[in-house]
Design an enzyme around this catalytic site. Sequence first.
Site, PDB file in Angstrom:
ATOM      1  N   HIS B 142       0.831  -1.211   0.000  1.00 47.17           N
ATOM      2  CA  HIS B 142       0.000   0.000   0.000  1.00 47.17           C
ATOM      3  C   HIS B 142       0.864   1.261   0.000  1.00 47.17           C
ATOM      4  O   HIS B 142       0.646   2.185  -0.791  1.00 47.17           O
ATOM      5  CB  HIS B 142      -0.933  -0.007   1.209  1.00 47.17           C
ATOM      6  CG  HIS B 142      -1.646   1.293   1.427  1.00 47.17           C
ATOM      7  ND1 HIS B 142      -2.609   1.781   0.558  1.00 47.17           N
ATOM      8  CD2 HIS B 142      -1.527   2.240   2.394  1.00 47.17           C
ATOM      9  CE1 HIS B 142      -3.060   2.947   0.998  1.00 47.17           C
ATOM     10  NE2 HIS B 142      -2.417   3.247   2.097  1.00 47.17           N
ATOM     11  N   ARG B 151       4.925  10.218  -5.985  1.00 53.99           N
ATOM     12  CA  ARG B 151       6.336  10.604  -6.064  1.00 53.99           C
ATOM     13  C   ARG B 151       7.138   9.734  -7.019  1.00 53.99           C
ATOM     14  O   ARG B 151       8.344   9.915  -7.145  1.00 53.99           O
ATOM     15  CB  ARG B 151       6.982  10.504  -4.670  1.00 53.99           C
ATOM     16  CG  ARG B 151       6.484  11.523  -3.654  1.00 53.99           C
ATOM     17  CD  ARG B 151       7.151  11.335  -2.294  1.00 53.99           C
ATOM     18  NE  ARG B 151       6.842  10.038  -1.705  1.00 53.99           N
ATOM     19  CZ  ARG B 151       5.750   9.762  -0.981  1.00 53.99           C
ATOM     20  NH1 ARG B 151       4.872  10.740  -0.757  1.00 53.99           N
ATOM     21  NH2 ARG B 151       5.525   8.568  -0.500  1.00 53.99           N
ATOM     22  N   GLU B 209      -8.718  -2.475   6.363  1.00 52.71           N
ATOM     23  CA  GLU B 209      -7.766  -2.610   7.464  1.00 52.71           C
ATOM     24  C   GLU B 209      -8.276  -3.636   8.472  1.00 52.71           C
ATOM     25  O   GLU B 209      -9.422  -4.067   8.417  1.00 52.71           O
ATOM     26  CB  GLU B 209      -7.586  -1.252   8.183  1.00 52.71           C
ATOM     27  CG  GLU B 209      -7.194  -0.117   7.249  1.00 52.71           C
ATOM     28  CD  GLU B 209      -6.646   1.121   7.945  1.00 52.71           C
ATOM     29  OE1 GLU B 209      -6.490   1.089   9.185  1.00 52.71           O
ATOM     30  OE2 GLU B 209      -6.395   2.114   7.245  1.00 52.71           O
ATOM     31  N   ASP B 241     -11.240   2.294   7.248  1.00 52.58           N
ATOM     32  CA  ASP B 241     -10.760   3.649   7.522  1.00 52.58           C
ATOM     33  C   ASP B 241     -11.193   4.555   6.361  1.00 52.58           C
ATOM     34  O   ASP B 241     -10.396   4.891   5.483  1.00 52.58           O
ATOM     35  CB  ASP B 241      -9.237   3.600   7.659  1.00 52.58           C
ATOM     36  CG  ASP B 241      -8.634   4.961   7.940  1.00 52.58           C
ATOM     37  OD1 ASP B 241      -9.316   5.804   8.530  1.00 52.58           O
ATOM     38  OD2 ASP B 241      -7.469   5.174   7.541  1.00 52.58           O
ATOM     39  N   GLN B 248      -8.352  15.254   2.205  1.00 55.80           N
ATOM     40  CA  GLN B 248      -7.071  14.881   2.804  1.00 55.80           C
ATOM     41  C   GLN B 248      -5.883  15.511   2.079  1.00 55.80           C
ATOM     42  O   GLN B 248      -4.944  15.999   2.706  1.00 55.80           O
ATOM     43  CB  GLN B 248      -6.951  13.359   2.773  1.00 55.80           C
ATOM     44  CG  GLN B 248      -5.732  12.789   3.503  1.00 55.80           C
ATOM     45  CD  GLN B 248      -5.664  11.257   3.421  1.00 55.80           C
ATOM     46  OE1 GLN B 248      -6.660  10.602   3.115  1.00 55.80           O
ATOM     47  NE2 GLN B 248      -4.505  10.705   3.687  1.00 55.80           N
ATOM     48  N   TYR B 252      -3.489  17.911   4.593  1.00 56.80           N
ATOM     49  CA  TYR B 252      -2.666  17.044   5.441  1.00 56.80           C
ATOM     50  C   TYR B 252      -1.228  17.509   5.644  1.00 56.80           C
ATOM     51  O   TYR B 252      -0.519  16.941   6.490  1.00 56.80           O
ATOM     52  CB  TYR B 252      -2.696  15.599   4.919  1.00 56.80           C
ATOM     53  CG  TYR B 252      -1.608  15.236   3.956  1.00 56.80           C
ATOM     54  CD1 TYR B 252      -1.612  15.695   2.654  1.00 56.80           C
ATOM     55  CD2 TYR B 252      -0.552  14.421   4.358  1.00 56.80           C
ATOM     56  CE1 TYR B 252      -0.617  15.354   1.777  1.00 56.80           C
ATOM     57  CE2 TYR B 252       0.463  14.078   3.486  1.00 56.80           C
ATOM     58  CZ  TYR B 252       0.423  14.544   2.195  1.00 56.80           C
ATOM     59  OH  TYR B 252       1.423  14.221   1.324  1.00 56.80           O
ATOM     60  N   LYS B 261     -10.482  12.037   7.369  1.00 53.19           N
ATOM     61  CA  LYS B 261     -10.697  10.751   8.044  1.00 53.19           C
ATOM     62  C   LYS B 261     -11.784  10.824   9.129  1.00 53.19           C
ATOM     63  O   LYS B 261     -12.492   9.845   9.360  1.00 53.19           O
ATOM     64  CB  LYS B 261      -9.403  10.296   8.732  1.00 53.19           C
ATOM     65  CG  LYS B 261      -8.199  10.161   7.819  1.00 53.19           C
ATOM     66  CD  LYS B 261      -8.165   8.812   7.124  1.00 53.19           C
ATOM     67  CE  LYS B 261      -6.831   8.578   6.436  1.00 53.19           C
ATOM     68  NZ  LYS B 261      -6.784   7.272   5.763  1.00 53.19           N
TER      69      LYS B 261
END
Lengths: 423, 423
Positions: B142, B151, B209, B241, B248, B252, B261
């Site tokens: 993940h 990235r 999760e 979740d 976000q 964040y 969240k």
Amino acid sequence: MLAPNNPALKSWLEIPASSDFSIQNIPFGVFQTGAHGPRGCTAMGAYVVNLGMLHDLGYFNGIVMPPDVFKQPYLNTFIAMGKERTRAVRQRISDIFKANSPYPLKDNSEHQQHVLTPMYEAEMLMPVFVRDYTDFYSSEYHAFNVGTMFRGPENALMPNWKHLPVGYHGRASTIYVSGTDVHRPFGQLKADDSDPVYGQSKLLDFELEMGFIIGKGNEMGQQISTAEAEDYIFGMVLFNDWSARDIQKWEYVPLGPFLGKSFASTASPWIVTLDALAPFRVAGPPQNPPVLDYLKYSGKKGFDIHLEVMLETEQGHEKVICQSNHKYLYWNIAQQLAHHTVNGCKVEVGDMMASGTISGPEEGSYGSMLEITWRGSKPVEMPDGTSRKFIQDGDTVYMRGWAEKEGVRVGFGEVKNKVVNRS
Amino acid sequence: MLAPNNPALKSWLEIPASSDFSIQNIPFGVFQTGAHGPRGCTAMGAYVVNLGMLHDLGYFNGIVMPPDVFKQPYLNTFIAMGKERTRAVRQRISDIFKANSPYPLKDNSEHQQHVLTPMYEAEMLMPVFVRDYTDFYSSEYHAFNVGTMFRGPENALMPNWKHLPVGYHGRASTIYVSGTDVHRPFGQLKADDSDPVYGQSKLLDFELEMGFIIGKGNEMGQQISTAEAEDYIFGMVLFNDWSARDIQKWEYVPLGPFLGKSFASTASPWIVTLDALAPFRVAGPPQNPPVLDYLKYSGKKGFDIHLEVMLETEQGHEKVICQSNHKYLYWNIAQQLAHHTVNGCKVEVGDMMASGTISGPEEGSYGSMLEITWRGSKPVEMPDGTSRKFIQDGDTVYMRGWAEKEGVRVGFGEVKNKVVNRS
């Protein structure tokens, strides 16, 4: 009947002018002594006032309250009664203690003996069960200082900073009351050119903050507007968001602070109500760029609360190392709560929402060692000839805060904690 | 007396082989019906077993427990009794329900009527009061997938990722039980080239999760080693979740996820004990670079638990969109807890610690829409001809998990929630 904030009010109990706990304050807390367990209380001058005993003695007759509301470990049940009733209690306390009170306490020494405990004999406890804890980052000066150190002044503030009150979830169950020793934490530390190692934090810091406490919950999915927000806020405390800078630096990318904070946060034991702070409201700073509609507000949402940090060495040498003010916050508490619930997030009685480090505009008003010593490059010189880049073992950090106007002082007392080392 | 995990155990109660709730499972939960309030319970085949009633009827005689331990809104008091006693309860339940049980329930239809409720008549509640909630980020697949999207693959994992189980504090009081409708959140959204706007999240996602629940607290300053960690863990649940990716993304930096969240997380109602999961232990993945000493561990700390996500449209068209496994976690639960307390952080009974999204190595095993659709570039085709980049209003997300070996199935049931829109 004078309202509790009236500056003309005097008490039959002797209260020094320098006391944080004037008759206009009437904060709420929880204390215990060797003789009894946790009791809801207020502070009056140099005394803790046992509200459980006042209730037993009938002083709150006419106000509908559970008989044990002040005999619980926390004030949550009291706060959850709602502002109409908690205001009635504050008004009654004011009436009981005012000069020429119609209530018998002022002349009944037996009642006084039951109700009044000298502060030095009282052990103050956490006033609320903190259901959830959020920490904001609402001082522009602090965000700018820290951003400048790490990214230079041009990129100091992140692009989102002036559009929303940045915040994150903290750990509620490791918020301790003033007086609790703070253990220097262990963790992973990493120098720039080497692998991480296990060791003790060398860069232990405080953060001068204030926290507000939720007094009324919303429903899942229900937003709270800036206009309504203060109805949902019971009061405020001093808050020290202890931070291990070295642990935090290595761990926090990309999901934020974790073990660099969760070893301990500490709070002052007295919750000063928003009502008591009303006379000290001031206009907030101009916000530019303009904020989105849900963050717009009207009225004076800032508070002129003087804040200071004192550092004391193990040998008792003291120095005030920061003088700041709550009014320096860019984002006010109504905006913080409106933002917190814009996504439909449920809040509950006892939630604590802290401000983030409250730094002022100039040196001397910075709210953390990181800023005061500018990452250790300008150590604080202590009266005993030692110096501090960060907090040393044996040091005690005191945070104090008070508002003062027209001869009336409304203060928070202090949050004071010593750093110990168990290694 | 056979131990509860013995594969040879059969029950006098008919339990389909496909049931998550074999006699080897004996999970714990809290339910209510129209006839009574919250009661501690276990699951046996298609029945909820009222432990409060079993206790009243004397079936737990010989095990020291408060009379009301199963008549509370949460299991925290039960769990806090400690593993010695909760294990005795699980053994007793096994003995009550096994074939040739010496206990009268199997032949007493009046007792059965009091004790057994068909699952479809039971309303399952949150099993524990979640004192504090931490979310880890422990699946390498993940973290690599998400990092690659943002990235590129060379910089996908942050430098700290393989040195420590990255985690952050979440909001405990907005964890809801399976079945709760999730409101599509509002918030600040920002396209790359424009100012932020107020609106509803368009990129609503789940995260597959599992969470573990703390069963024993430590003291402030006390570290929990990897060897001790599982003594402090009572059991596990499925955990969704929920994440608003657009909210976000803008909020964040630099302090982590917040309103993206906190609108809702959801959990399955049955806590499966670590004891019940013991037969399904597997070795964890090799960890390279080697971890620091406090993160080293011995023994099998992984769990072979099959996990899947099913998406159902409002019209009832279903599709399984993810099949993953708990064993794919890079960091195991013992390491997570050892890391969480390395700084002296206090943990408490009822704390929930979630894994982070559990993605597997290949397409088909990714645990979020973000990964499954690779940021929306590969939409999921639904059986009704519609497609999904993220979760739509009216969609229901089901997460299921079970372990299976030697004909014994130990399952978690499901966490299932529908997305609603109140605008």
